[in-house]
Enzyme design. Structure first.
Site, PDB file in Angstrom:
ATOM      1  N   ASP A 326      61.965  29.485 -25.972  1.00  0.00           N
ATOM      2  CA  ASP A 326      62.999  29.242 -25.021  1.00  0.00           C
ATOM      3  C   ASP A 326      63.719  30.577 -24.511  1.00  0.00           C
ATOM      4  O   ASP A 326      63.805  31.574 -24.892  1.00  0.00           O
ATOM      5  CB  ASP A 326      63.964  28.585 -26.079  1.00  0.00           C
ATOM      6  CG  ASP A 326      64.878  29.385 -27.256  1.00  0.00           C
ATOM      7  OD1 ASP A 326      63.539  30.097 -27.936  1.00  0.00           O
ATOM      8  OD2 ASP A 326      65.896  29.522 -27.159  1.00  0.00           O
ATOM      9  N   GLU A 327      64.308  30.177 -23.287  1.00  0.00           N
ATOM     10  CA  GLU A 327      65.212  31.059 -22.695  1.00  0.00           C
ATOM     11  C   GLU A 327      64.775  32.452 -22.388  1.00  0.00           C
ATOM     12  O   GLU A 327      65.407  33.620 -22.745  1.00  0.00           O
ATOM     13  CB  GLU A 327      66.605  31.168 -23.393  1.00  0.00           C
ATOM     14  CG  GLU A 327      67.342  29.907 -23.327  1.00  0.00           C
ATOM     15  CD  GLU A 327      68.571  30.008 -24.314  1.00  0.00           C
ATOM     16  OE1 GLU A 327      69.460  29.336 -24.097  1.00  0.00           O
ATOM     17  OE2 GLU A 327      68.390  30.672 -25.324  1.00  0.00           O
TER      18      GLU A 327
END
Ligand code: NGO
Length: 517
Positions: A326-327
């Site tokens: 993620d991210e």
């Protein structure tokens, strides 16, 4: 304070300490189980009473669960609850005679005046049946000290099996570290609601929480910090194995996560040589995301990952290994795809199946890779296309399932970026039709993540998880056709007194009519 006062009232209400307790201590209703079973048929007027003579009868395949049940009954009843490897009249746990519809995790529970029988096709089903039985016992059965009884169980039949096979909770042990006893405590609380996976977020910018022999500074240096300068910590391999084994007995699969290529400051701070520029950054105790990245062009990065995944896979009993993903806003799109594709191969080479946050679908997912949807939108072309290709999705929409979101503005703990999540908000959505193009058959299940930027203790975990976790697990376990907020609120209300006896520090949501004197 509120809980303590209401516990005192509750105990006086249920007549504890009153000699003629039979008049006051009515059995729990057969219809009060959370998640609601597939079918519940009460037998009016019939109850089974657990007495000092009640024994538990098991087969070789159900012996461990029989001992687990005895372990729940003994402290509060004070009864011997002897477990016999035999047939007899009492409480029987049988791996035969269950309907085929019960599948791998379902069960049939029959309660007559003379016997309690749980039948299942597999041990997991018996375990879930025992959790249902646990909810049908008087709430004082959860006490750790001897209580007066009587121990009445309502008569009838329950046939039950899950809607989704993956019913998860996630705990972020990286932003704040939670030692082994806190994990065991949470495990015991969540299995009551038929959770069968606990995902541990073992690494992030603020801390690395698992000992890796080939890279020892990850834990010893990278594990020493936490958000806000709070004490860090890490699991030794013995600690981690203790968690895994504790979970196995409770039919719960631990899903370990090493988040990468972003969320890796703790690793990059521990080893200068993992950085593209050869310089280790300082350790980080803030709450920002998206600033760190493993060095995608560096060959040592993949040796590192192979070592870490190899050691972690060796500690892992379940099929899954979560790679986060993620991210990764400090990694270019091309680097990200290169990285995720290579890491999927490493995980597969160690015999495990990849789970990643749905961001990993920006690479080329393996057919076996499972994507965890976590955004707040209900349309996502990348996720829908992956589902169309047959990729399985775990539903964790942040505005419904993130247990770290505040209930209301005034909630002492938690964040607000995905919105406020009261109990009804957590309950009112359909995992099988939430994201356009991701239908029931594409959904592997539901996971309730609890990120720990703002939480430090078991009480904090409990306050955010209860009552939302049971609400989410009803969506994951019970048939979609049974979804009904009004009926759910009633059943959920009955759990409050149980949590009080268990010492669970829950949020007394004003949306629920908790029992009052
Ligand atoms: C996001 C972020 C996490 C935060 C969390 C806080 C995902 C998948 N990445 O969820 O790093 O801790 O929100 O709610």
């Amino acid at each position: 304070m509120f809980l303590r006062a209401s516990l005192a009232l509750l105990l006086s209400l249920t007549g504890l300490g009153v000699p003629t307790h039979t008049r006051l201590q009515a059995p729990v209703s057969l219809g009060s189980v959370v998640p609601v079973p597939v079918s519940t048929t009460p037998t009016p007027g019939v109850t089974f009473e657990i007495t000092a003579n009640t024994a538990i009868f098991v087969e070789p395949g159900s012996a461990q669960i029989g001992c687990y049940l005895a372990g729940i009954l003994r402290p509060s009843t004070g009864f011997p609850a002897v477990v016999y490897l035999a047939t007899g009249v009492g409480i029987s746990l049988l791996l035969s005679g269950a309907p085929a519809s019960a599948g791998a995790e379902g069960y049939q529970l029959d309660i007559t005046a003379t016997s309690i029988t749980i039948r299942a096709n597999q041990a997991a089903g018996l375990f879930h049946g025992v959790q249902t039985l646990r909810q049908l016992l008087p709430v004082t059965a959860e006490s750790t000290t001897v209580q007066p009884g009587p121990w009445l169980v309502p008569g009838g039949q329950i046939v039950d099996y899950p809607r989704f096979s993956y019913r998860g909770a996630m705990l972020d042990v990286a932003r704040h570290f939670f030692p082994v006893p806190a994990i065991k405590r949470y495990v015991d609380q969540i299995v009551l609601y038929k959770v069968n996976h606990l995902h541990l977020h073992l690494s992030d910018d603020q801390g690395w929480r698992i000992a890796i022999d080939s890279w020892p500074r990850l834990a010893s240096y990278g594990g020493a910090t936490a958000v806000g300068g709070d004490p860090g910590g890490y699991y030794t391999k013995a600690d981690y194995t203790e968690i895994v084994n504790y979970a196995v007995i409770r039919h719960l699969t631990i899903v370990p996560e090493i988040d990468m290529p972003g969320h890796t400051n703790a690793a990059l701070a521990s080893y200068a040589k993992l950085n593209c520029n050869g310089v280790a950054p300082a350790r980080y105790t803030g709450m920002k995301v998206g600033f760190s990245s493993l060095c995608v062009g560096l060959e040592l990065t993949y040796t590192f990952i192979d070592n870490v995944i190899g050691e972690l896979a060796a500690l892992t009993r379940g099929p899954y290994l979560h790679i986060g993903g993620d991210e990764a806003s400090s990694t270019s799109a091309a680097d990200y795809a290169t990285f995720v594709n290579r890491v999927q191969g490493i995980v597969a080479a160690h015999g495990k199946t990849v789970i990643g946050f749905h961001d990993v679908l920006n690479a080329t997912e393996l057919p076996s890779t499972v994507a965890q949807f976590w955004w707040t939108t209900t349309a996502n072309a990348t996720v829908a296309q992956a589902a169309g290709r047959g990729t399985k999705i775990i539903m964790s929409p942040a505005n419904k399932t993130y247990l770290d979101m505040k209930y209301r503005n005034s909630t002492r703990l938690g964040l607000k970026w995905a919105g406020l999540i009261e109990v009804q908000t957590a309950y009112e959505w359909n995992p099988g039709a939430h994201v356009a193009g991701v239908g029931e058959s594409s959904v592997l299940g539901v996971e309730a993540p609890l990120w720990s930027e703002t939480i430090r203790t078991s009480n904090d975990i409990e306050y955010l998880a209860f009552p939302r976790l049971p609400a989410l697990m009803e969506l994951a376990w019970s048939p979609a056709s049974s979804h009904n907020w009004e009926a759910f609120r009633q059943r959920l209300a009955a759990q409050g007194p149980r949590w009080q006896v268990m010492g669970v520090d829950f949020y007394p949501s004003p949306q629920i009519g908790w029992p009052t004197p």
